[in-house]
Design a protein around this motif. Structure first.
Motif, PDB file in Angstrom:
ATOM      1  N   HIS A 201       0.758  -1.253 -10.292  1.00 61.21           N
ATOM      2  CA  HIS A 201      -0.608  -1.296  -9.775  1.00 61.21           C
ATOM      3  C   HIS A 201      -1.311  -2.569 -10.242  1.00 61.21           C
ATOM      4  O   HIS A 201      -2.003  -3.234  -9.461  1.00 61.21           O
ATOM      5  N   GLN A 202      -1.142  -2.924 -11.518  1.00 59.71           N
ATOM      6  CA  GLN A 202      -1.750  -4.161 -12.018  1.00 59.71           C
ATOM      7  C   GLN A 202      -1.217  -5.381 -11.280  1.00 59.71           C
ATOM      8  O   GLN A 202      -1.977  -6.293 -10.941  1.00 59.71           O
ATOM      9  N   GLU A 203       0.083  -5.394 -11.009  1.00 60.82           N
ATOM     10  CA  GLU A 203       0.675  -6.513 -10.267  1.00 60.82           C
ATOM     11  C   GLU A 203       0.126  -6.576  -8.845  1.00 60.82           C
ATOM     12  O   GLU A 203      -0.181  -7.666  -8.336  1.00 60.82           O
ATOM     13  N   ALA A 204      -0.002  -5.425  -8.190  1.00 59.58           N
ATOM     14  CA  ALA A 204      -0.535  -5.393  -6.821  1.00 59.58           C
ATOM     15  C   ALA A 204      -1.992  -5.855  -6.808  1.00 59.58           C
ATOM     16  O   ALA A 204      -2.405  -6.585  -5.891  1.00 59.58           O
TER      17      ALA A 204
ATOM     18  N   SER B 162      -5.827  10.364 -16.766  1.00 62.13           N
ATOM     19  CA  SER B 162      -4.980  10.133 -15.593  1.00 62.13           C
ATOM     20  C   SER B 162      -5.472   8.931 -14.789  1.00 62.13           C
ATOM     21  O   SER B 162      -4.668   8.141 -14.285  1.00 62.13           O
ATOM     22  N   LEU B 163      -6.775   8.746 -14.708  1.00 63.65           N
ATOM     23  CA  LEU B 163      -7.323   7.577 -14.020  1.00 63.65           C
ATOM     24  C   LEU B 163      -6.923   6.308 -14.763  1.00 63.65           C
ATOM     25  O   LEU B 163      -6.504   5.318 -14.145  1.00 63.65           O
ATOM     26  N   ASP B 164      -6.992   6.320 -16.096  1.00 69.53           N
ATOM     27  CA  ASP B 164      -6.578   5.156 -16.880  1.00 69.53           C
ATOM     28  C   ASP B 164      -5.080   4.893 -16.754  1.00 69.53           C
ATOM     29  O   ASP B 164      -4.650   3.742 -16.751  1.00 69.53           O
ATOM     30  N   ALA B 165      -4.280   5.955 -16.657  1.00 74.51           N
ATOM     31  CA  ALA B 165      -2.839   5.766 -16.468  1.00 74.51           C
ATOM     32  C   ALA B 165      -2.589   4.989 -15.176  1.00 74.51           C
ATOM     33  O   ALA B 165      -1.715   4.112 -15.128  1.00 74.51           O
TER      34      ALA B 165
ATOM     35  N   ALA C 272       0.837  -1.206   0.000  1.00 72.96           N
ATOM     36  CA  ALA C 272       0.000   0.000   0.000  1.00 72.96           C
ATOM     37  C   ALA C 272       0.871   1.255   0.000  1.00 72.96           C
ATOM     38  O   ALA C 272       0.578   2.217  -0.723  1.00 72.96           O
ATOM     39  N   SER C 273       1.931   1.246   0.769  1.00 74.45           N
ATOM     40  CA  SER C 273       2.842   2.395   0.807  1.00 74.45           C
ATOM     41  C   SER C 273       3.506   2.609  -0.555  1.00 74.45           C
ATOM     42  O   SER C 273       3.607   3.734  -1.050  1.00 74.45           O
ATOM     43  N   ARG C 274       3.925   1.536  -1.180  1.00 75.29           N
ATOM     44  CA  ARG C 274       4.531   1.611  -2.513  1.00 75.29           C
ATOM     45  C   ARG C 274       3.523   2.137  -3.538  1.00 75.29           C
ATOM     46  O   ARG C 274       3.860   2.959  -4.397  1.00 75.29           O
ATOM     47  N   MET C 275       2.262   1.702  -3.442  1.00 71.33           N
ATOM     48  CA  MET C 275       1.236   2.156  -4.385  1.00 71.33           C
ATOM     49  C   MET C 275       0.933   3.641  -4.176  1.00 71.33           C
ATOM     50  O   MET C 275       0.711   4.376  -5.138  1.00 71.33           O
ATOM     51  N   ARG C 276       0.926   4.106  -2.923  1.00 71.35           N
ATOM     52  CA  ARG C 276       0.714   5.535  -2.651  1.00 71.35           C
ATOM     53  C   ARG C 276       1.791   6.376  -3.328  1.00 71.35           C
ATOM     54  O   ARG C 276       1.498   7.395  -3.948  1.00 71.35           O
ATOM     55  N   ARG C 277       3.033   5.950  -3.199  1.00 76.54           N
ATOM     56  CA  ARG C 277       4.127   6.694  -3.838  1.00 76.54           C
ATOM     57  C   ARG C 277       3.992   6.659  -5.356  1.00 76.54           C
ATOM     58  O   ARG C 277       4.233   7.664  -6.032  1.00 76.54           O
ATOM     59  N   SER C 278       3.582   5.528  -5.908  1.00 79.41           N
ATOM     60  CA  SER C 278       3.449   5.395  -7.366  1.00 79.41           C
ATOM     61  C   SER C 278       2.317   6.251  -7.914  1.00 79.41           C
ATOM     62  O   SER C 278       2.481   6.925  -8.929  1.00 79.41           O
TER      63      SER C 278
ATOM     64  N   TYR D 149      -2.062  -9.669  -7.159  1.00 80.44           N
ATOM     65  CA  TYR D 149      -1.648 -10.295  -5.909  1.00 80.44           C
ATOM     66  C   TYR D 149      -2.751 -10.165  -4.857  1.00 80.44           C
ATOM     67  O   TYR D 149      -3.052 -11.121  -4.140  1.00 80.44           O
ATOM     68  N   GLY D 150      -3.366  -8.993  -4.781  1.00 84.47           N
ATOM     69  CA  GLY D 150      -4.443  -8.774  -3.821  1.00 84.47           C
ATOM     70  C   GLY D 150      -5.628  -9.686  -4.039  1.00 84.47           C
ATOM     71  O   GLY D 150      -6.210 -10.209  -3.076  1.00 84.47           O
ATOM     72  N   ARG D 151      -6.014  -9.885  -5.299  1.00 90.14           N
ATOM     73  CA  ARG D 151      -7.127 -10.799  -5.589  1.00 90.14           C
ATOM     74  C   ARG D 151      -6.806 -12.213  -5.106  1.00 90.14           C
ATOM     75  O   ARG D 151      -7.673 -12.911  -4.577  1.00 90.14           O
ATOM     76  N   GLU D 152      -5.565 -12.617  -5.290  1.00 83.20           N
ATOM     77  CA  GLU D 152      -5.150 -13.971  -4.944  1.00 83.20           C
ATOM     78  C   GLU D 152      -4.938 -14.168  -3.443  1.00 83.20           C
ATOM     79  O   GLU D 152      -5.245 -15.233  -2.905  1.00 83.20           O
ATOM     80  N   HIS D 153      -4.434 -13.133  -2.748  1.00 85.29           N
ATOM     81  CA  HIS D 153      -3.970 -13.338  -1.376  1.00 85.29           C
ATOM     82  C   HIS D 153      -4.670 -12.512  -0.296  1.00 85.29           C
ATOM     83  O   HIS D 153      -4.669 -12.924   0.858  1.00 85.29           O
ATOM     84  N   TRP D 154      -5.192 -11.314  -0.614  1.00 87.03           N
ATOM     85  CA  TRP D 154      -5.659 -10.429   0.442  1.00 87.03           C
ATOM     86  C   TRP D 154      -7.167 -10.242   0.493  1.00 87.03           C
ATOM     87  O   TRP D 154      -7.761 -10.280   1.570  1.00 87.03           O
TER      88      TRP D 154
END
Length: 111
Positions: free
Chosen positions: A80-83, A70-73, A33-39, A86-91
């Motif tokens: 973000h796609q990788e996170a 910008s939303l599509d970016a 989540a922290s990494r996604m906020r920065r991205s 992973y979230g669908r699979e694990h969280w």
């Protein structure tokens, strides 16, 4: 830290509302989540976000974007796609995403 709401955005703009159910503090979530906020902050047109989570695991995040480009970016951002995958699979037990165009916005802040 005092919570601060996103305010003062001149419409029109767009929102991505992400609602989810997940266990509290799953392994690796806070770091991702922290990494996604920065991205997302690097995306031109990103305006900010607000998040809340109940102790029972229901969460809501509203992200604000100047335009659909910008939303599509953000939607297509590789990390973000990788996170998300992973979230669908694990969280996440479940989640939904709602995209909207904001036509009017107002608020109040006690002096």
């Amino acid at each position: 830290m005092t919570p601060k709401l996103v305010a003062g955005i001149e419409p029109p703009y767009y929102t991505a509302v992400f609602t989810s159910i997940r266990p509290d503090a799953p392994e690796g979530y806070a770091e991702t989540a922290s990494r996604m906020r920065r991205s997302v902050e690097e995306i031109p047109g990103y305006l900010g976000h607000e998040s809340a989570r109940t102790p029972g695991g229901i969460g809501i995040t509203v992200a604000y974007f100047r335009d659909l480009e910008s939303l599509d970016a953000w939607r297509l951002h590789t990390a973000h796609q990788e996170a998300k995958a992973y979230g669908r699979e694990h969280w996440y037990d479940s989640y939904s995403v709602h995209i909207g165009r904001v036509e009017r916005s107002y608020g109040h802040e006690r002096a």
